[in-house]
Write a protein that holds these residues in place. Structure first.
Motif, PDB file in Angstrom:
ATOM      1  N   ASP A 218       0.825  -1.211   0.000  1.00  0.00           N
ATOM      2  CA  ASP A 218       0.000   0.000   0.000  1.00  0.00           C
ATOM      3  C   ASP A 218       0.854   1.254   0.000  1.00  0.00           C
ATOM      4  OD1 ASP A 218      -2.230  -1.593   0.037  1.00  0.00           O
ATOM      5  OD2 ASP A 218      -2.494  -1.497   2.216  1.00  0.00           O
ATOM      6  N   SER A 219       2.066   1.153   0.526  1.00  0.00           N
ATOM      7  CA  SER A 219       2.976   2.299   0.560  1.00  0.00           C
ATOM      8  C   SER A 219       3.540   2.636  -0.812  1.00  0.00           C
ATOM      9  CB  SER A 219       4.134   2.010   1.522  1.00  0.00           C
ATOM     10  OG  SER A 219       4.888   0.899   1.059  1.00  0.00           O
ATOM     11  N   ARG A 226      11.559  -2.166  -0.101  1.00  0.00           N
ATOM     12  CA  ARG A 226      11.424  -2.050   1.357  1.00  0.00           C
ATOM     13  C   ARG A 226      12.674  -2.588   2.044  1.00  0.00           C
ATOM     14  NH1 ARG A 226       6.244  -4.413   4.654  1.00  0.00           N
ATOM     15  NH2 ARG A 226       5.262  -2.589   3.682  1.00  0.00           N
ATOM     16  N   GLU A 229      15.535  -0.081   1.591  1.00  0.00           N
ATOM     17  CA  GLU A 229      15.303   1.094   2.432  1.00  0.00           C
ATOM     18  C   GLU A 229      15.728   0.832   3.875  1.00  0.00           C
ATOM     19  OE1 GLU A 229      11.180   2.372   3.614  1.00  0.00           O
ATOM     20  OE2 GLU A 229      11.651   4.036   2.272  1.00  0.00           O
TER      21      GLU A 229
END
Length: 417
Positions: A218-219, A226, A229
């Protein structure tokens, strides 16, 4: 004495008798006993059938040959026990290679059962077992396959993929392939495997549902983004504590696995899905190794050594492909760089998390004495020895652990982050 002749009959005796019959997978006796005690059919009976791989008895329940079908059993118990696992989840956990039974359950019952989470099998796992979909139960149990057991995190991801593509895993992958289209949030399940360091389950999921694993969250970030990051954030923090080092190393290894499937995922999935008859281990090794090479992967001797996984297969031992080249040759020596970090040192075995003092021992691997400090034991035993040293960083114990790392060096391991 027959069970019906016991003067003081109790349910425990009945269940014991049913369990013995199920263990033998004697369908005739099973139906005979159940017909006399129709109320005795419950989720426990379904679980026992799956646990003992009693295909005939289980199919009798699913196909309605007993007084109540598996789906009716579930519907009967859910109002009283809402966390009851569905029959689909039970089969996926205990009988994951029975893809024909899983396919039958999907056809006979609502496919929504593949999306139902439940606190299943608490006695098998632990008291606070997490919610899981049937697909998750299947992939969790898949990691217990005997030919996968010798593989350990921190060794060779290419070897893990070759092992998952073996015929011994093929039926379980078929089951997972049936459940995947009916399972929501596969990228979230994949992230759970990354977070927990469950690389076997992650690799198997990538083999059957790679596209869904790479769907953005959803991000807006993909699973790989991810990971990158978080790894970058940890790197900026500098000196990391024990848990942070462990977490960073798990993420790095998961990222490398995703990189392999980004390049070779289609070919690997097609190979596994097109395997319809037995293929021997050494043939699968050659096939998958060639697929990986065609997609630009460089394979090392340790990627191709399956002798610890197929000890009873003479072809594996005899195949020239498995014969490691001279460990003393320059091409097989990979020394650690002077700037080795604690996170990189964890990747050496995936078994311990050295302190700053311990890291100094890594540099001694460049000297002859440490390289000669090798226990005369098998690889699995050395793995267990290394794992037993995790909590004790006394110099003597550390030397044993780093001796194992030296052993891996001589087998051709190369470290990279």
């Amino acid at each position: 004495m027959d069970i019906l002749e016991r003067p003081f009959f109790h349910d425990k005796y009945l269940y014991d008798e049913i369990e013995k019959i199920i263990e033998c997978d004697d369908k005739e006796r099973f139906l005979s006993l159940i017909s006399k005690f129709p109320d005795s059919v419950c989720m426990r009976v379904v679980e026992d059938c799956a646990f003992f791989h009693a295909r005939k008895c289980l199919l009798a329940i699913i196909e309605g040959e007993v007084s109540i079908s598996a789906l009716e059993i579930y519907a009967k118990f859910v109002p009283h026990f809402p966390e009851t696992p569905t029959p689909l989840a039970v089969v996926a956990r205990f009988f994951h290679e029975a893809y024909d039974i899983i396919e039958l359950l999907l056809k006979r019952g609502p496919v929504e059962h593949a999306k139902i989470k439940g606190y299943a099998f608490q006695s098998v796992f632990y008291d606070d077992a997490p919610c899981a979909y049937p697909l998750d139960h299947l992939l969790t149990s898949l990691s217990d396959e005997s030919h996968l057991y010798p593989w350990a995190p921190g060794t060779s991801l290419n070897k893990l993929i070759i092992l998952l593509c073996q015929w011994e895993t093929n039926a379980s992958l078929k089951s997972a392939r049936l459940l995947a289209p009916h399972t929501d949030g596969i990228n979230v399940i994949a992230w759970t495997y990354v977070r927990d360091g469950r690389l076997v389950s992650l690799a198997a999921l990538l083999l059957v549902a790679r596209e869904k694993v790479f769907v953005p969250f959803d991000s807006g970030l993909t699973i790989r983004q991810r990971i990158v990051e978080i790894v970058d954030a940890l790197h900026r923090e500098g000196d990391l504590d024990h848990e942070a080092v462990k977490y960073q190393s798990m993420l790095v290894e998961a990222r490398e696995l995703l990189d392999i499937f980004e390049r070779a995922g289609d070919a690997l999935s097609l190979y596994c899905s097109s395997m319809h008859e037995y293929v021997p281990p050494h043939k699968v090794l050659i096939d998958v190794a060639n697929l990986l090479k065609k997609t630009g992967h460089t394979l090392r001797p340790m990627d191709l050594d399956l002798r610890d996984c197929f000890r009873k297969c003479p072809e594996v031992k005899k195949a020239s492909l498995f014969k490691l080249s001279d460990p003393e040759s320059p091409s097989n020596k990979y020394l650690l760089p002077p700037s080795l970090t604690r996170a990189q040192s964890f990747c050496a075995t995936g078994r311990s998390y050295p302190s700053v003092g311990d890291c100094q021992l890594f540099h001694k691997l460049k000297s002859g004495p440490m390289l000669n400090f090798l226990p005369s034991a098998s690889v699995p035993r050395l793995l267990r020895t290394a794992a037993s040293q995790v909590e004790d960083t006394v110099l003597g114990n550390s030397q044993k652990h780093f001796a194992y790392i030296a052993f891996l060096f001589k087998r051709g391991i190369k470290f990279s982050i």
